[in-house]
Design a protein around this motif. Structure first.
Motif, mmCIF file in Angstrom:
data_model
loop_
_atom_site.group_PDB
_atom_site.id
_atom_site.type_symbol
_atom_site.label_atom_id
_atom_site.label_comp_id
_atom_site.label_asym_id
_atom_site.label_seq_id
_atom_site.Cartn_x
_atom_site.Cartn_y
_atom_site.Cartn_z
ATOM 1 N N PHE A 180 84.117 23.029 4.203
ATOM 2 C CA PHE A 180 83.365 23.551 3.067
ATOM 3 C C PHE A 180 83.807 24.998 2.804
ATOM 4 C CE2 PHE A 180 81.055 23.654 7.079
ATOM 5 C CZ PHE A 180 80.850 25.016 7.255
ATOM 6 N N GLU A 181 83.369 25.543 1.700
ATOM 7 C CA GLU A 181 83.715 26.930 1.384
ATOM 8 C C GLU A 181 83.127 27.853 2.450
ATOM 9 O OE1 GLU A 181 85.864 29.507 -0.173
ATOM 10 O OE2 GLU A 181 85.629 27.816 -1.562
ATOM 11 N N GLY A 182 83.962 28.688 3.029
ATOM 12 C CA GLY A 182 83.531 29.560 4.116
ATOM 13 C C GLY A 182 83.858 28.993 5.488
ATOM 14 N N HIS A 183 84.267 27.741 5.549
ATOM 15 C CA HIS A 183 84.679 27.134 6.808
ATOM 16 C C HIS A 183 85.944 27.830 7.313
ATOM 17 C CE1 HIS A 183 86.095 24.112 9.694
ATOM 18 N NE2 HIS A 183 84.898 23.539 9.625
ATOM 19 N N ALA A 184 86.081 27.923 8.645
ATOM 20 C CA ALA A 184 87.222 28.622 9.236
ATOM 21 C C ALA A 184 88.559 27.995 8.857
ATOM 22 C CB ALA A 184 87.066 28.660 10.749
ATOM 23 N N TRP A 185 88.541 26.712 8.466
ATOM 24 C CA TRP A 185 89.792 26.049 8.113
ATOM 25 C C TRP A 185 90.094 26.110 6.617
ATOM 26 C CZ3 TRP A 185 89.812 20.807 11.250
ATOM 27 C CH2 TRP A 185 89.838 21.102 12.626
ATOM 28 N N ALA A 186 89.133 26.530 5.800
ATOM 29 C CA ALA A 186 89.318 26.512 4.345
ATOM 30 C C ALA A 186 90.424 27.469 3.928
ATOM 31 C CB ALA A 186 88.017 26.876 3.640
ATOM 32 N N HIS A 187 91.293 27.006 3.010
ATOM 33 C CA HIS A 187 92.402 27.782 2.435
ATOM 34 C C HIS A 187 93.442 28.182 3.484
ATOM 35 C CE1 HIS A 187 90.011 27.953 -1.200
ATOM 36 N NE2 HIS A 187 89.013 28.560 -0.559
ATOM 37 N N ARG A 188 93.484 27.426 4.568
ATOM 38 C CA ARG A 188 94.499 27.720 5.592
ATOM 39 C C ARG A 188 95.456 26.551 5.709
ATOM 40 N NH1 ARG A 188 92.017 30.367 10.932
ATOM 41 N NH2 ARG A 188 94.222 30.904 11.116
ATOM 42 N N LYS A 189 96.679 26.842 6.147
ATOM 43 C CA LYS A 189 97.673 25.800 6.344
ATOM 44 C C LYS A 189 97.507 25.180 7.736
ATOM 45 C CE LYS A 189 101.042 27.811 3.163
ATOM 46 N NZ LYS A 189 102.417 28.328 2.974
ATOM 47 N N ILE A 190 97.979 23.939 7.867
ATOM 48 C CA ILE A 190 97.798 23.196 9.114
ATOM 49 C C ILE A 190 98.368 23.958 10.297
ATOM 50 C CG2 ILE A 190 98.478 21.093 10.360
ATOM 51 C CD1 ILE A 190 96.285 20.604 8.335
ATOM 52 N N ARG A 191 99.560 24.580 10.093
ATOM 53 C CA ARG A 191 100.184 25.267 11.233
ATOM 54 C C ARG A 191 99.418 26.514 11.653
ATOM 55 N NH1 ARG A 191 104.369 25.981 7.288
ATOM 56 N NH2 ARG A 191 104.264 28.021 6.260
ATOM 57 N N GLU A 192 98.488 26.977 10.814
ATOM 58 C CA GLU A 192 97.725 28.173 11.126
ATOM 59 C C GLU A 192 96.429 27.862 11.891
ATOM 60 O OE1 GLU A 192 99.076 30.620 7.077
ATOM 61 O OE2 GLU A 192 97.047 29.796 7.267
ATOM 62 N N LEU A 193 96.089 26.584 12.018
ATOM 63 C CA LEU A 193 94.835 26.221 12.667
ATOM 64 C C LEU A 193 94.934 26.419 14.177
ATOM 65 C CD1 LEU A 193 93.915 22.911 10.810
ATOM 66 C CD2 LEU A 193 93.311 25.265 10.209
ATOM 67 N N GLN A 194 93.867 26.931 14.745
ATOM 68 C CA GLN A 194 93.774 27.070 16.199
ATOM 69 C C GLN A 194 93.014 25.858 16.747
ATOM 70 O OE1 GLN A 194 92.002 30.874 17.012
ATOM 71 N NE2 GLN A 194 93.870 32.009 16.494
#
Length: 530
Positions: free
Chosen positions: A415-429
């Motif tokens: 959702f908007e504000g989620h830590a994964w929002a607007h990030r690329k897959i390779r940037e996910l921890q």
């Protein structure tokens, strides 16, 4: 009728509670089932008069059918195959040698007749699969050099040999009987193997290649097929226990439908069969008669535990380059139990060698010693011999772990504000061993790449390493109503036991991973971990 149903339910509940209590006392549950039977027996508190060995034989024989079948069905052949030769040698020649050595010692030391001695050795020749499986699994006791698989396959497959020897003992070894005995042995082995193979192939074909069996009826079908296999083998003169065991191996190691449902069903059915056999064993026992046979029984215990079984094991395994430590452990793990009890009941019901209650109480004493002493000390003996392999879970040697996935599919709503929002897959921890597989966006499924960007409203499907919980760990779902003490409270306000955690809240179609501020609402389904 109502009183009988009430009694049966009370007995089963007592045995279930005894199984749980066995963990606390460090004693195998099967021995407690025996004592519950004695408690209900004619010399116990409830004074149930029961000495019908013919009825007990029929009931226990039916129970042993499913113990034998599940012993094969749950054996993972891929791991057992390397030690199959040794196991089969122990389950045939080893059982015969153990029985004959025991018979010889009984004749020499106790003065029993040759027929009586042979019958004692025959019924005590095999080891008990139920006892061995229960101890290995409960203690997660994997053993080095494939010893766990060796013991599983040996204890599961040696009952047919003991059954054959028991039949020979009941029939008698008089003059002129040699030809008849040889013919019976050939018939038992040939038809036992042939019928088991035919029924296994037929069952697998019907379950995999046809639509004659619906998913809801597969367990019923397999129960009927096992009973049919046993009856057909018996009618043809084959070893019916060998047939159902072989059928179990051949069906359990094939990719049949709904196997995950079949395994827990037969596991529960086998547990009930074990309870029934050991309870009847205790029920048929007359403690007041025990002092008269205690001396001979102890001699038999010592003969079979310290002489007959070790001699047979060392004679067969040492030439096959097994270590002395492995031979010692295999010799100690020769537990007696359900099958020996059933064969003893069978011999008494047939009037074998005229021993009657004496034979039965000897077998009872040996079973008590074997399960209580050998079974309890088996983990300690394995560790003292440095034969425990802590790097592998012994439960993996059983078929109920064959289809367990090492991975779990998971989804995350973004959702908007989620830590994964607007990030690329390779940037996910993400956790180690995890991988994003797909994004569900509207009606579209997007296979992810490293540069795929996650948008609010996406559902990310990812895969992670699975986890097999210990037997004491469990997830439970709690339905929260308006009058529930958790209703309206935040998670931080709940006075939960130290070993409990609220893992998930299911609210309608929404899945909430809670924190301390999450409030529990009416109609929530709360998943706890403990």
């Amino acid at each position: 009728m109502t009183q009988m149903i009430l009694l049966v339910s009370i007995v089963i509940l007592c045995c279930i509670f005894a199984d749980k209590a066995s963990d606390r006392f460090g004693m195998p549950a099967l021995i407690l089932f025996m004592f519950i039977g004695m408690l209900f027996g004619s010399d116990g508190i409830f004074k149930i008069q029961f000495d019908d060995f013919t009825l007990a034989e029929n009931v226990c024989s039916a129970a042993l059918i499913f113990i034998m079948f599940y012993g094969g069905f749950n054996t993972k052949w891929k791991l057992a195959k390397p030690v199959a030769g040794k196991s089969v040698l122990l389950s045939t020649v080893g059982v015969a040698a153990t029985g004959l050595i025991t018979a010889g010692l009984c004749h020499l030391l106790l003065g029993f007749t040759p027929a009586e001695s042979f019958l004692i050795g025959a019924v005590l020749g095999s080891t008990d699969a139920a006892s061995v499986f229960a101890i290995l699994r409960k203690h997660k006791l994997n053993l080095k050099d494939g010893t766990a698989s060796l013991l599983e396959l040996e204890s599961g497959s040696n009952d047919p040999t003991a059954y054959l020897m028991t039949l020979v003992g009941i029939t008698g070894l008089g003059a002129g009987q040699g030809g008849f005995v040889l013919k019976m042995i050939f018939s038992q082995v040939f038809f036992g193997l042939a019928v088991g193979a035919v029924f296994a192939l037929a069952a697998v074909w019907l379950m995999t290649k046809t639509r004659l069996i619906s998913d809801e009826m597969d367990t019923v079908f397999l129960v009927a097929a096992v009973l049919f296999c046993y009856a057909a083998s018996s009618l043809l003169g084959g070893n019916a226990y060998l047939s159902v065991y072989l059928m179990g191996i051949l069906t359990g190691n094939r990719n049949i439908p709904n196997k995950r449902n079949l395994i827990p069903f037969f596991d529960g059915l086998t547990s009930l069969a074990q309870i029934l056999i050991f309870f009847l064993l205790g029920l048929l026992t007359f403690p007041r008669q025990m002092p008269a046979i205690l001396g001979p029984a102890i001699v038999v215990v010592l003969c079979i535990t310290l002489v007959a079984r070790p001699v047979a094991v060392f004679a067969l395994l040492l030439p096959l380059k097994c270590s002395v430590k492995q031979c010692l452990l295999v010799a100690w793990a020769g537990l007696r139990g359900a099958s020996s009890s059933v064969f003893a009941i069978m011999a008494v019901a047939a009037g074998g060698a005229g021993m009657q209650q004496e034979l039965f109480h000897i077998v009872f004493t040996v079973s008590v010693f074997s399960v209580a002493i050998q079974g309890t000390l088996l983990p300690w003996v394995a560790r003292r011999l440095d034969m425990v392999d802590d790097t592998v879970d012994v439960r993996k040697t059983f078929n109920d772990y064959e289809e367990n996935s090492n991975f779990a599919l998971m989804q995350e709503q973004v959702f908007e504000g989620h830590a994964w929002a607007h990030r690329k897959i390779r940037e996910l921890q993400m956790p180690n061993g995890s991988l994003a597989l797909m994004i569900k966006r509207g009606g579209e499924n997007i296979v992810t790449r490293g540069d795929t960007e996650i948008q609010p409203g996406d559902t990310v499907v990812w895969i992670a390493s699975g986890y097999t919980p210990d037997t004491d760990e469990k997830l439970e779902e709690v339905q929260v109503e308006k009058d529930h003490p958790w209703c309206g409270k935040r998670v931080a306000e709940l006075q939960l036991p130290a070993h409990m955690l609220i893992a998930m809240v299911l609210r309608g179609s929404q899945t909430i991973i809670p924190d301390g501020n999450t409030r529990i609402c009416p109609e929530d389904r709360v998943v706890t971990y403990q």
